[in-house]
Write a protein that holds these residues in place. Structure first.
Motif, short mmCIF file in Angstrom:
data_model
loop_
_atom_site.label_atom_id
_atom_site.label_comp_id
_atom_site.label_asym_id
_atom_site.label_seq_id
_atom_site.Cartn_x
_atom_site.Cartn_y
_atom_site.Cartn_z
N GLY A 42 0.91 -1.33 0.32
CA GLY A 42 -0.14 0.15 0.18
C GLY A 42 1.04 1.48 0.08
O GLY A 42 0.60 2.01 -0.82
N ALA A 43 2.09 1.14 0.73
CA ALA A 43 3.11 2.48 0.80
C ALA A 43 3.80 2.68 -0.63
O ALA A 43 3.83 3.99 -0.69
N GLY A 44 3.67 1.22 -1.39
CA GLY A 44 4.42 1.75 -2.05
C GLY A 44 3.22 1.97 -3.64
O GLY A 44 4.01 2.80 -4.22
N VAL A 45 2.49 1.83 -3.67
CA VAL A 45 1.34 2.01 -4.18
C VAL A 45 0.56 3.57 -3.96
O VAL A 45 0.72 4.71 -5.03
N PHE A 47 2.91 5.88 -3.11
CA PHE A 47 4.60 6.98 -2.64
C PHE A 47 4.97 6.42 -4.88
O PHE A 47 5.05 7.58 -5.27
N GLN A 48 3.60 5.48 -5.57
CA GLN A 48 3.76 6.00 -6.86
C GLN A 48 2.92 6.60 -7.19
O GLN A 48 3.29 7.49 -8.42
N ALA A 49 1.94 6.83 -6.44
CA ALA A 49 1.05 7.78 -7.68
C ALA A 49 1.10 8.97 -7.26
O ALA A 49 1.51 9.70 -8.25
N SER A 50 2.07 9.49 -5.84
CA SER A 50 2.07 10.69 -5.94
C SER A 50 3.36 10.82 -6.65
O SER A 50 4.24 11.97 -7.15
N SER A 51 4.78 10.38 -7.10
CA SER A 51 5.47 10.34 -7.70
C SER A 51 5.09 11.03 -9.28
O SER A 51 5.29 11.46 -10.26
N GLY A 52 3.75 10.07 -9.70
CA GLY A 52 3.91 10.27 -11.47
C GLY A 52 3.16 11.95 -10.75
O GLY A 52 2.33 12.41 -12.00
N ASP A 53 2.33 12.51 -10.16
CA ASP A 53 2.07 13.84 -10.31
C ASP A 53 2.99 15.08 -10.61
O ASP A 53 2.67 15.69 -11.68
#
Length: 50
Positions: free
Chosen positions: A17-20, A22-28
């Protein structure tokens, strides 16, 4: 009853969950860097005429 299996599954879900997140926030950030320029034409629509 909390077994080793439950502890491992909880850890996997927590890290996943933390990985998802983090990946979503770096995509922004990538969307901000790769913004699309849009040409705007002069609009003939005027709210003062209504």
């Amino acid at each position: 009853m909390f077994t080793a299996y439950h502890a491992i599954m909880f850890a996997v879900l927590l890290i996943g969950g933390a990985g998802v997140i983090f990946q979503a926030s770096s995509g922004d950030d990538s969307l901000v860097k790769n913004s699309i320029q849009v040409k705007s034409t002069k609009s003939q629509f005027d709210l003062n005429t209504y």
